[in-house]
Design a protein around this motif. Structure first.
Motif, PDB file in Angstrom:
ATOM      1  N   UNK A   1      -6.241  -2.817  10.473  1.00 35.93           N
ATOM      2  CA  UNK A   1      -6.597  -2.123   9.842  1.00 35.93           C
ATOM      3  C   UNK A   1      -6.712  -2.303   8.263  1.00 35.93           C
ATOM      4  N   UNK A   2      -6.623  -3.527   7.302  1.00 39.49           N
ATOM      5  CA  UNK A   2      -6.584  -4.014   6.039  1.00 39.49           C
ATOM      6  C   UNK A   2      -7.998  -4.203   5.687  1.00 39.49           C
ATOM      7  N   UNK A   3      -9.265  -3.499   4.810  1.00 49.81           N
ATOM      8  CA  UNK A   3     -10.309  -4.111   4.629  1.00 49.81           C
ATOM      9  C   UNK A   3      -9.843  -5.259   3.957  1.00 49.81           C
ATOM     10  N   UNK A   4     -10.201  -6.310   3.607  1.00 46.46           N
ATOM     11  CA  UNK A   4     -10.596  -7.156   2.655  1.00 46.46           C
ATOM     12  C   UNK A   4     -11.785  -7.383   1.822  1.00 46.46           C
TER      13      UNK A   4
ATOM     14  N   UNK B   1       0.701  -1.629  -0.122  1.00 43.53           N
ATOM     15  CA  UNK B   1       0.009  -0.166   0.057  1.00 43.53           C
ATOM     16  C   UNK B   1       0.913   1.117   0.438  1.00 43.53           C
ATOM     17  N   UNK B   2       1.824   1.403   0.775  1.00 45.88           N
ATOM     18  CA  UNK B   2       2.766   2.517   0.941  1.00 45.88           C
ATOM     19  C   UNK B   2       3.704   2.225   0.082  1.00 45.88           C
ATOM     20  N   UNK B   3       3.599   1.164  -0.554  1.00 44.84           N
ATOM     21  CA  UNK B   3       5.045   1.439  -2.016  1.00 44.84           C
ATOM     22  C   UNK B   3       4.145   1.972  -3.128  1.00 44.84           C
ATOM     23  N   UNK B   4       2.543   1.638  -3.073  1.00 44.78           N
ATOM     24  CA  UNK B   4       1.521   2.444  -3.898  1.00 44.78           C
ATOM     25  C   UNK B   4       1.700   3.686  -3.402  1.00 44.78           C
ATOM     26  N   UNK B   5       1.415   4.113  -2.944  1.00 41.75           N
ATOM     27  CA  UNK B   5       1.413   5.219  -2.153  1.00 41.75           C
ATOM     28  C   UNK B   5      -0.486   6.008  -2.097  1.00 41.75           C
ATOM     29  N   UNK B   6      -0.972   4.135  -1.740  1.00 42.22           N
ATOM     30  CA  UNK B   6      -2.427   4.455  -1.344  1.00 42.22           C
ATOM     31  C   UNK B   6      -2.400   3.263   0.107  1.00 42.22           C
ATOM     32  N   UNK B   7      -2.112   4.413   1.095  1.00 43.06           N
ATOM     33  CA  UNK B   7      -2.307   3.636   2.486  1.00 43.06           C
ATOM     34  C   UNK B   7      -3.535   3.362   2.385  1.00 43.06           C
ATOM     35  N   UNK B   8      -4.711   3.404   2.080  1.00 46.02           N
ATOM     36  CA  UNK B   8      -6.394   2.676   2.288  1.00 46.02           C
ATOM     37  C   UNK B   8      -6.902   2.081   1.583  1.00 46.02           C
ATOM     38  N   UNK B   9      -6.039   1.457   0.332  1.00 49.19           N
ATOM     39  CA  UNK B   9      -6.242   0.789  -0.488  1.00 49.19           C
ATOM     40  C   UNK B   9      -7.109  -0.495  -0.063  1.00 49.19           C
ATOM     41  N   UNK B  10      -7.751  -1.237  -0.854  1.00 50.91           N
ATOM     42  CA  UNK B  10      -8.822  -1.948   0.014  1.00 50.91           C
ATOM     43  C   UNK B  10      -7.912  -4.104  -0.698  1.00 50.91           C
ATOM     44  N   UNK B  11      -7.764  -4.822  -0.261  1.00 49.37           N
ATOM     45  CA  UNK B  11      -7.694  -6.063  -1.425  1.00 49.37           C
ATOM     46  C   UNK B  11      -8.782  -6.657  -1.481  1.00 49.37           C
TER      47      UNK B  11
END
Length: 115
Positions: free
Chosen positions: A59-62, A16-26
């Motif tokens: 903190x991860x949404x799946x 998420x951090x590498x993609x600069x999307x710390x809130x991205x869902x999986x």
């Protein structure tokens, strides 16, 4: 219920951090094909769609679509590294057979016909 190991959470956060999307869902899913009938899909997903199930794992949404959930309910997603590199590992209690690649699986006929 979908479960994430501590190692999987760490790797997802790193991505998420590498993609600069710390809130991205999986988004986890299943597609027909692979070496043993079905294969797993994993990606960073957009907002849930109608019929999707959302699991909060810390903190991860799946997000899992309704049809895939029949095949992967109670799945635990893990992450590990070995001499060949790192990758996500799927521990699926619904699988009656797994391919050597670890990304393809077969379910019992009653699970396959319930969808």
């Amino acid at each position: 219920m979908i479960n994430l190991s501590k190692a999987a959470v760490g790797e997802i956060k790193r991505l998420q951090l590498r993609r600069q999307k710390p809130e991205a869902r999986i988004r986890l899913g299943v597609q027909p094909g692979g070496c043993a009938d079905f294969y797993y899909t994993i990606d960073f997903g957009e907002a849930p769609k109608t019929g999707d199930r959302v699991y909060e794992c810390g903190t991860i949404s799946v997000v899992v679509d309704e049809q895939s959930l029949n095949y992967i309910s109670e799945l635990t997603l893990d992450y590990s590294e070995d001499l060949m590199g790192g990758g996500f590992r799927f521990h699926n209690p619904n699988a009656v057979e797994n391919c050597g690649c670890g990304n393809s699986f077969r379910v019992a006929p009653e699970v396959a016909t319930s969808t």
